[in-house]
Design a protein around this motif. Structure first.
Motif, PDB file in Angstrom:
ATOM      1  N   THR A 159       0.827  -1.209   0.000  1.00  0.00           N
ATOM      2  CA  THR A 159       0.000   0.000   0.000  1.00  0.00           C
ATOM      3  C   THR A 159       0.855   1.251   0.000  1.00  0.00           C
ATOM      4  O   THR A 159       0.616   2.180  -0.783  1.00  0.00           O
ATOM      5  CB  THR A 159      -0.931   0.007   1.230  1.00  0.00           C
ATOM      6  OG1 THR A 159      -1.801  -1.129   1.163  1.00  0.00           O
ATOM      7  CG2 THR A 159      -1.766   1.277   1.263  1.00  0.00           C
ATOM      8  N   LEU A 206       0.304   2.900  -3.616  1.00  0.00           N
ATOM      9  CA  LEU A 206      -0.772   3.888  -3.607  1.00  0.00           C
ATOM     10  C   LEU A 206      -0.333   5.238  -4.167  1.00  0.00           C
ATOM     11  O   LEU A 206      -1.081   5.845  -4.948  1.00  0.00           O
ATOM     12  CB  LEU A 206      -1.336   4.038  -2.189  1.00  0.00           C
ATOM     13  CG  LEU A 206      -2.641   4.822  -2.075  1.00  0.00           C
ATOM     14  CD1 LEU A 206      -3.710   4.248  -2.999  1.00  0.00           C
ATOM     15  CD2 LEU A 206      -3.150   4.817  -0.633  1.00  0.00           C
ATOM     16  N   PHE A 235       1.928   8.731   3.542  1.00  0.00           N
ATOM     17  CA  PHE A 235       1.560   7.330   3.695  1.00  0.00           C
ATOM     18  C   PHE A 235       2.559   6.600   4.592  1.00  0.00           C
ATOM     19  O   PHE A 235       2.183   5.774   5.423  1.00  0.00           O
ATOM     20  CB  PHE A 235       1.480   6.647   2.332  1.00  0.00           C
ATOM     21  CG  PHE A 235       0.357   7.155   1.474  1.00  0.00           C
ATOM     22  CD1 PHE A 235      -0.934   7.184   1.960  1.00  0.00           C
ATOM     23  CD2 PHE A 235       0.582   7.604   0.186  1.00  0.00           C
ATOM     24  CE1 PHE A 235      -1.985   7.653   1.188  1.00  0.00           C
ATOM     25  CE2 PHE A 235      -0.450   8.084  -0.607  1.00  0.00           C
ATOM     26  CZ  PHE A 235      -1.739   8.101  -0.094  1.00  0.00           C
TER      27      PHE A 235
END
Length: 254
Positions: free
Chosen positions: A31, A35, A72
């Motif tokens: 992720t 992402l 993130f």
């Protein structure tokens, strides 16, 4: 063994531990790596044609996506710190006289490593879809320095968030602010296209000068006052975050 050498060894061991944990948590790792790339592709191919930035939109958007990577990665740092506090690991390490700076520093350095890998991936994909930086080796070095300073600042801030939170879910919620800041900035659209009330916030928040500095360094354009503002914001956030993390750590283990 001197005190300094011992603390350095502790930090090295804990950094390796955090990196190994990141590699084992495949879902979270994918992720954090993929992402930002997916968001960049969405903005370039779905929205880029409708946004006038005076040139190729991929060239405009890449610096902002690089800062999204930091957001993130920061979420993972906060959650890892909270998890270690909740499962008793920190207490066990403290019984072995492991310094709090080494415990938190391991999470911070691992976060920086993860973010640097994500940054390289984003740049690679960006070049593949048309990003053409106009920068010499000195410019690359300066851009890397600015990005590294920002990564350190947000990683320490996230470590402090992790100390404040009582659950990993709450820690993830705390870091939403860090992930949100690139959106009301010059990351994806020029600030002058925003409503006046939002433009004031976009011009005077920490992410905008960092993005403008990276954009100027990567594209070879005049940076203006952006580098000084970026350095001031990053150093200020870093200093406050380190002090806050130290105070919160002492309170949590007292």
């Amino acid at each position: 063994m001197s005190e300094l050498t011992a603390r350095g060894t502790e930090l090295s061991v804990l950094v390796q531990r955090c990196v190994r944990l990141s590699r084992r948590n495949v879902d979270a790792l994918l992720t954090s790596l993929l992402l930002p790339v997916i968001l960049m592709l969405i903005f370039v191919y779905l929205f880029g044609g409708a946004i006038d930035t005076g040139g190729a939109y991929v060239t405009y958007v890449v610096p902002g996506v690089l800062l999204l990577c930091a957001g993130f990665g920061a979420a993972g740092t906060a959650m890892s710190v909270t998890t270690d506090l909740g499962n008793g690991l920190v207490e066990r390490l403290r019984t072995m006289d492991v310094a709090g700076t080494a415990i938190l520093g391991g999470h911070v350095v691992a976060s920086v490593v993860r973010n640097l890998v994500s940054t390289v991936l984003v740049l690679g994909v960006a070049v593949a879809i048309g990003f053409r930086p106009a920068v010499d080796p000195l410019g690359w070095l300066a851009a890397a320095g600015v990005l590294l300073l920002f990564l350190l600042a947000v990683s320490w801030l996230s470590a402090a968030f992790g100390l404040l939170a009582r659950t990993p879910e709450a820690a993830n919620g705390f870091t939403f602010l860090v992930m949100f800041l690139p959106y009301p900035s010059s990351a994806f659209v020029p600030v002058q296209t925003m409503p006046s009330w939002l433009r004031g916030f976009a011009d005077h928040q920490p992410v905008t000068p960092v993005i403008e500095t990276l954009r100027a360094l990567l594209l070879g354009t005049p940076p203006g006052s952006a580098p000084a503002l970026a350095a001031a914001w990053c150093l200020g956030i870093l200093l406050v975050s380190v002090v806050l993390a130290a105070v919160l750590f002492r309170r949590r283990i007292a």
